[in-house]
Design an enzyme around this catalytic site. Structure first.
Site, PDB file in Angstrom:
ATOM      1  N   THR A  78      -2.957   1.935  -5.675  1.00 39.67           N
ATOM      2  CA  THR A  78      -2.430   3.078  -4.987  1.00 39.67           C
ATOM      3  C   THR A  78      -2.063   4.142  -6.173  1.00 39.67           C
ATOM      4  O   THR A  78      -1.862   3.967  -7.244  1.00 39.67           O
ATOM      5  CB  THR A  78      -1.442   2.377  -4.574  1.00 39.67           C
ATOM      6  OG1 THR A  78      -0.434   3.861  -3.378  1.00 39.67           O
ATOM      7  CG2 THR A  78      -0.509   1.795  -4.674  1.00 39.67           C
ATOM      8  N   ASP A  79      -2.726   5.550  -5.692  1.00 41.89           N
ATOM      9  CA  ASP A  79      -1.939   6.536  -5.966  1.00 41.89           C
ATOM     10  C   ASP A  79      -0.620   6.157  -6.818  1.00 41.89           C
ATOM     11  O   ASP A  79       0.018   7.213  -7.963  1.00 41.89           O
ATOM     12  CB  ASP A  79      -2.933   7.628  -5.292  1.00 41.89           C
ATOM     13  CG  ASP A  79      -2.131   8.355  -4.010  1.00 41.89           C
ATOM     14  OD1 ASP A  79      -0.935   7.383  -4.581  1.00 41.89           O
ATOM     15  OD2 ASP A  79      -2.063   9.242  -4.115  1.00 41.89           O
ATOM     16  N   GLU A  80       0.142   5.446  -6.110  1.00 38.28           N
ATOM     17  CA  GLU A  80       1.966   5.523  -6.314  1.00 38.28           C
ATOM     18  C   GLU A  80       1.865   4.488  -7.742  1.00 38.28           C
ATOM     19  O   GLU A  80       3.108   5.323  -7.783  1.00 38.28           O
ATOM     20  CB  GLU A  80       2.172   5.425  -4.907  1.00 38.28           C
ATOM     21  CG  GLU A  80       2.338   5.553  -3.591  1.00 38.28           C
ATOM     22  CD  GLU A  80       3.189   5.154  -2.964  1.00 38.28           C
ATOM     23  OE1 GLU A  80       4.368   4.884  -3.027  1.00 38.28           O
ATOM     24  OE2 GLU A  80       3.420   5.589  -1.371  1.00 38.28           O
ATOM     25  N   TYR A 138       7.798  -1.208  -3.337  1.00 41.14           N
ATOM     26  CA  TYR A 138       6.438  -1.090  -3.295  1.00 41.14           C
ATOM     27  C   TYR A 138       5.152  -1.056  -4.416  1.00 41.14           C
ATOM     28  O   TYR A 138       4.943  -1.127  -4.187  1.00 41.14           O
ATOM     29  CB  TYR A 138       5.992   0.191  -1.585  1.00 41.14           C
ATOM     30  CG  TYR A 138       4.324  -0.070  -1.632  1.00 41.14           C
ATOM     31  CD1 TYR A 138       3.516  -0.992  -1.198  1.00 41.14           C
ATOM     32  CD2 TYR A 138       4.238   1.536  -1.830  1.00 41.14           C
ATOM     33  CE1 TYR A 138       2.220  -0.335  -1.208  1.00 41.14           C
ATOM     34  CE2 TYR A 138       2.171   1.379  -1.583  1.00 41.14           C
ATOM     35  CZ  TYR A 138       1.918   0.457  -1.534  1.00 41.14           C
ATOM     36  OH  TYR A 138       0.577   0.332  -1.552  1.00 41.14           O
ATOM     37  N   LYS A 191       3.161  -2.990  -6.717  1.00 41.29           N
ATOM     38  CA  LYS A 191       1.351  -2.633  -6.652  1.00 41.29           C
ATOM     39  C   LYS A 191       0.969  -2.637  -8.272  1.00 41.29           C
ATOM     40  O   LYS A 191       0.400  -3.157  -8.160  1.00 41.29           O
ATOM     41  CB  LYS A 191       1.233  -1.115  -5.981  1.00 41.29           C
ATOM     42  CG  LYS A 191       1.198  -1.411  -4.700  1.00 41.29           C
ATOM     43  CD  LYS A 191       0.196  -2.371  -3.374  1.00 41.29           C
ATOM     44  CE  LYS A 191      -0.978  -2.039  -4.030  1.00 41.29           C
ATOM     45  NZ  LYS A 191      -1.866  -2.737  -3.152  1.00 41.29           N
TER      46      LYS A 191
HETATM   47  P1  NAD Z   1      -1.360  -2.486   6.259  1.00 40.21           P
HETATM   48  O1  NAD Z   1      -0.003  -3.230   6.561  1.00 40.21           O
HETATM   49  O2  NAD Z   1      -2.618  -1.725   7.802  1.00 40.21           O
HETATM   50  O3  NAD Z   1      -2.371  -4.001   6.185  1.00 40.21           O
HETATM   51  C1  NAD Z   1      -2.309  -4.870   5.267  1.00 40.21           C
HETATM   52  C2  NAD Z   1      -2.818  -6.486   5.722  1.00 40.21           C
HETATM   53  O4  NAD Z   1      -2.215  -7.619   5.112  1.00 40.21           O
HETATM   54  C3  NAD Z   1      -2.389  -6.960   7.067  1.00 40.21           C
HETATM   55  O5  NAD Z   1      -3.175  -7.267   8.002  1.00 40.21           O
HETATM   56  C4  NAD Z   1      -1.381  -7.734   7.151  1.00 40.21           C
HETATM   57  O6  NAD Z   1      -1.330  -8.803   8.483  1.00 40.21           O
HETATM   58  C5  NAD Z   1      -2.565  -8.193   5.448  1.00 40.21           C
HETATM   59  N1  NAD Z   1      -1.157  -9.489   4.715  1.00 40.21           N
HETATM   60  C6  NAD Z   1      -0.620  -9.174   4.084  1.00 40.21           C
HETATM   61  N2  NAD Z   1       0.863 -10.422   3.064  1.00 40.21           N
HETATM   62  C7  NAD Z   1      -0.266 -10.923   3.124  1.00 40.21           C
HETATM   63  C8  NAD Z   1      -0.339 -12.162   2.759  1.00 40.21           C
HETATM   64  N3  NAD Z   1       0.721 -12.226   1.476  1.00 40.21           N
HETATM   65  N4  NAD Z   1      -1.733 -12.823   2.731  1.00 40.21           N
HETATM   66  C9  NAD Z   1      -1.816 -12.421   3.551  1.00 40.21           C
HETATM   67  N5  NAD Z   1      -2.576 -11.258   4.568  1.00 40.21           N
HETATM   68  C10 NAD Z   1      -1.252 -10.545   3.970  1.00 40.21           C
HETATM   69  O7  NAD Z   1      -1.892  -2.051   4.917  1.00 40.21           O
HETATM   70  P2  NAD Z   1      -3.667  -0.756   4.540  1.00 40.21           P
HETATM   71  O8  NAD Z   1      -2.930   0.600   4.888  1.00 40.21           O
HETATM   72  O9  NAD Z   1      -4.739  -0.762   5.573  1.00 40.21           O
HETATM   73  O10 NAD Z   1      -3.415  -0.773   2.739  1.00 40.21           O
HETATM   74  C11 NAD Z   1      -4.303  -2.078   2.756  1.00 40.21           C
HETATM   75  C12 NAD Z   1      -3.966  -2.168   0.813  1.00 40.21           C
HETATM   76  O11 NAD Z   1      -4.290  -1.131   0.597  1.00 40.21           O
HETATM   77  C13 NAD Z   1      -3.065  -2.531   0.194  1.00 40.21           C
HETATM   78  O12 NAD Z   1      -3.060  -2.844  -0.668  1.00 40.21           O
HETATM   79  C14 NAD Z   1      -2.475  -1.014  -0.184  1.00 40.21           C
HETATM   80  O13 NAD Z   1      -1.423  -1.543  -1.063  1.00 40.21           O
HETATM   81  C15 NAD Z   1      -3.059  -0.379  -0.125  1.00 40.21           C
HETATM   82  N6  NAD Z   1      -3.694   0.961  -0.037  1.00 40.21           N
HETATM   83  C16 NAD Z   1      -2.640   1.552   0.560  1.00 40.21           C
HETATM   84  C17 NAD Z   1      -2.957   3.367   1.124  1.00 40.21           C
HETATM   85  C18 NAD Z   1      -2.478   4.056   2.515  1.00 40.21           C
HETATM   86  O14 NAD Z   1      -2.265   5.174   2.582  1.00 40.21           O
HETATM   87  N7  NAD Z   1      -2.384   3.259   3.908  1.00 40.21           N
HETATM   88  C19 NAD Z   1      -3.061   3.793  -0.077  1.00 40.21           C
HETATM   89  C20 NAD Z   1      -3.534   3.271  -1.387  1.00 40.21           C
HETATM   90  C21 NAD Z   1      -3.797   1.972  -1.168  1.00 40.21           C
HETATM   91  O1  DAU Z   2       0.078   7.525  -1.588  1.00 42.40           O
HETATM   92  C1  DAU Z   2      -1.123   5.779  -1.144  1.00 42.40           C
HETATM   93  C2  DAU Z   2      -0.422   5.683  -0.213  1.00 42.40           C
HETATM   94  O2  DAU Z   2       0.552   6.013   0.524  1.00 42.40           O
HETATM   95  C3  DAU Z   2       0.065   4.409  -0.142  1.00 42.40           C
HETATM   96  O3  DAU Z   2       0.685   3.060  -0.762  1.00 42.40           O
HETATM   97  C4  DAU Z   2       0.464   3.111   1.404  1.00 42.40           C
HETATM   98  O4  DAU Z   2       0.755   2.196   1.328  1.00 42.40           O
HETATM   99  C5  DAU Z   2       0.961   4.119   2.065  1.00 42.40           C
HETATM  100  O5  DAU Z   2       1.756   4.126   2.817  1.00 42.40           O
HETATM  101  C6  DAU Z   2       0.885   5.752   1.906  1.00 42.40           C
HETATM  102  O6  DAU Z   2       2.610   5.934   1.115  1.00 42.40           O
HETATM  103  P1  DAU Z   2       3.049   7.723   1.873  1.00 42.40           P
HETATM  104  O7  DAU Z   2       4.661   6.747   1.397  1.00 42.40           O
HETATM  105  O8  DAU Z   2       2.818   8.263   0.982  1.00 42.40           O
HETATM  106  O9  DAU Z   2       3.295   7.406   3.042  1.00 42.40           O
HETATM  107  P2  DAU Z   2       4.080   7.543   4.537  1.00 42.40           P
HETATM  108  O10 DAU Z   2       3.196   8.058   6.138  1.00 42.40           O
HETATM  109  O11 DAU Z   2       4.853   6.552   4.597  1.00 42.40           O
HETATM  110  O12 DAU Z   2       4.788   9.402   4.118  1.00 42.40           O
HETATM  111  C7  DAU Z   2       3.473   9.773   3.909  1.00 42.40           C
HETATM  112  C8  DAU Z   2       4.436  11.513   3.474  1.00 42.40           C
HETATM  113  O13 DAU Z   2       5.057  11.273   4.740  1.00 42.40           O
HETATM  114  C9  DAU Z   2       5.849  11.154   2.697  1.00 42.40           C
HETATM  115  O14 DAU Z   2       5.985  12.257   1.735  1.00 42.40           O
HETATM  116  C10 DAU Z   2       7.138   9.991   3.243  1.00 42.40           C
HETATM  117  C11 DAU Z   2       7.165  11.412   4.418  1.00 42.40           C
HETATM  118  N1  DAU Z   2       7.204  11.268   6.093  1.00 42.40           N
HETATM  119  C12 DAU Z   2       7.049   9.386   5.934  1.00 42.40           C
HETATM  120  C13 DAU Z   2       7.435   9.514   7.114  1.00 42.40           C
HETATM  121  C14 DAU Z   2       7.294   7.667   7.675  1.00 42.40           C
HETATM  122  C15 DAU Z   2       7.915  11.762   6.439  1.00 42.40           C
HETATM  123  O15 DAU Z   2       8.395  12.707   6.107  1.00 42.40           O
HETATM  124  N2  DAU Z   2       8.816  11.315   7.464  1.00 42.40           N
HETATM  125  C16 DAU Z   2       8.539   9.987   8.085  1.00 42.40           C
HETATM  126  O16 DAU Z   2       9.066   9.281   9.167  1.00 42.40           O
END
Ligand code: NAD
Ligand code: DAU
Length: 367
Positions: free
Chosen positions: A151-153, A175, A179
């Site tokens: 992730t970019d985080e 988190y 990562k």
């Molecule tokens: P998500 O939470 O929707 O899905 C995660 C999945 O992993 C779920 O199906 C969960 O059951 C499974 N899981 C969790 N722990 C596990 C374990 N110990 N063994 C097997 N399965 C397990 O997450 P997402 O948003 O689809 O993110 C997927 C990946 O992409 C993550 O690694 C996250 O860090 C990364 N990522 C997410 C975002 C975003 O904005 N959502 C952006 C950049 C990177």
């Molecule tokens: O940047 C990549 C990441 O993006 C991934 O690695 C993470 O898995 C994914 O959850 C996401 O993280 P963020 O923290 O950026 O996403 P989130 O949707 O939780 O929040 C987006 C922005 O909105 C952040 O600035 C926090 C704000 N926010 C979020 C929630 C849930 C609010 O203001 N109110 C809220 O209730």
């Protein structure tokens, strides 16, 4: 596009992938998109089915006979070495999406983030290393390739400019720290053992099937129900938004063409402050701004993420979905799939919501 070293793409036709975390938001998009292409690719999904994962996300695959033949689902934990070993032994590549993925939950309860993000990644890497040894001994054709979805985080907050892959890592939430640790383990295996692995760093992803704990689906579904939308702090935090199909497509591209040991940023299509995202969602839904409430900020809230994508562009990948089109598709999907998100907002949801937002909403002010 080919591997610079060998001149060959990294996946053979009809390859067998182990996709961990494939029942979650981005992982399930990756599985659906790859199998829908009907090119012979086989996929085993290993997923623990935490609150964030659901087999229903893969119903399109399981109910299509041609795709179902090339698909298998295994419920389990990536930290379970006995389960993981044979699955990796049968795979040509491992794509690891599995993680606890919500920053707010990592602030409430960090432990599960470390178990999956660090120990789980280590278990996968050990299995890949063992298979590489078998390949070297002539016991299998090639070593499995490993892709770590990061992730970019991991860059931490970026006041100005754009993060490049060689920048230092400065994670600021449990988190993001988990990562970063997972990525660094991958790096260490590449350097120490010559593991064939690549890492992607994706931007904030949105789209169908995203769990309603995240900003965009939370605000869409709350707005549909005329519930308050809890905006953290001044709402001027900036994120770069990437449509889920583009994120999944870029991961596949790096899996096929990425150079071993390298990291690739996957930026989004539009960097905007949260307030603007919320305004666009409300416009698309025809709901009033008065639903938005200013609530106490997230501790350690990263102000901005922004990545440079030229390395991925040079590898031959371009995103296809604009933010406007992606948001329209996402709002439509949540409107048409109420049963899906109401189910995701059941079980432990109320307890989580009360813990995360109870006091925040009780002390909220006009936004
Ligand atoms: P998500 O939470 O929707 O899905 C995660 C999945 O992993 C779920 O199906 C969960 O059951 C499974 N899981 C969790 N722990 C596990 C374990 N110990 N063994 C097997 N399965 C397990 O997450 P997402 O948003 O689809 O993110 C997927 C990946 O992409 C993550 O690694 C996250 O860090 C990364 N990522 C997410 C975002 C975003 O904005 N959502 C952006 C950049 C990177
Ligand atoms: O940047 C990549 C990441 O993006 C991934 O690695 C993470 O898995 C994914 O959850 C996401 O993280 P963020 O923290 O950026 O996403 P989130 O949707 O939780 O929040 C987006 C922005 O909105 C952040 O600035 C926090 C704000 N926010 C979020 C929630 C849930 C609010 O203001 N109110 C809220 O209730």
């Amino acid at each position: 596009m080919t591997d610079h070293a060998t001149g060959a793409p990294h996946l053979r036709p009809g390859a067998h992938l182990l996709v961990t975390g494939g029942a979650g938001f981005i992982g399930s998009a990756f599985v659906r998109d790859m199998l829908a292409r009907r090119d012979g690719t086989r996929i085993t999904v290993l997923d623990k089915l935490t609150y964030a994962g659901s087999e229903s996300n893969l119903a399109a695959v399981a109910t299509d006979p041609e795709q179902a033949d090339r698909y298998r689902f295994v419920r389990g934990d990536i930290g379970d070495a006995e389960l993981v070993g044979p699955l990796v032994a049968a795979a040509d590549a491992v794509v690891n999406f599995a993680a606890e993925s919500h920053v707010d939950r990592s602030i409430l309860d960090p432990e599960a983030f470390l178990r999956t993000g660090v120990i789980g990644v280590h278990v996968l890497l050990e299995a890949v290393r063992r298979e590489a040894g078998r390949a070297a001994a002539g016991e299998r054709e090639t070593a499995p390739r490993y892709l770590q979805v990061s992730t970019d985080e991991v860059y931490g907050t970026v006041p100005d400019g754009h993060s490049v892959e060689t920048d230092g890592l400065a994670p600021r939430s449990p988190y993001a720290a988990a990562k970063a640790a997972g990525e660094l383990l991958v790096r260490s295996y590449c350097i120490t053992y010559g593991t064939d692995a690549v890492v992607t760093r994706g931007a904030n992803t949105y789209g169908p099937f995203q769990h309603p704990e995240k900003l965009i689906p939370l605000f869409i579904t709350n707005a549909i129900d005329d519930e308050p939308l809890p905006l953290y702090g001044d709402g001027m935090q900036r994120r770069d938004w990437l449509f889920v199909a583009d994120h999944a497509g870029a991961i596949e591209h790096v899996l096929r063409h990425g150079v071993a040991g390298e990291v690739y940023n996957i930026p989004g299509e539009l960097e905007v402050p949260n307030r603007e995202v919320v305004g666009r969602l409300l416009d698309a839904l025809g709901k009033p701004w008065s639903l938005v409430r200013t609530v106490e900020d997230r501790p350690g809230h990263d102000r901005r993420y922004a990545m440079d994508g030229s390395k991925l562009t040079a590898l031959g990948w371009r995103n296809r979905i604009s933010f406007d089109d992606g948001i329209a598709a996402t709002v439509d999907w949540f409107r048409s799939n109420e049963a899906w998100w109401r189910s995701a907002k059941s079980g432990d949801w109320d307890a989580y919501y009360a813990r995360q937002y109870g006091t925040r909403l009780a002390t909220s002010t006009e936004a």
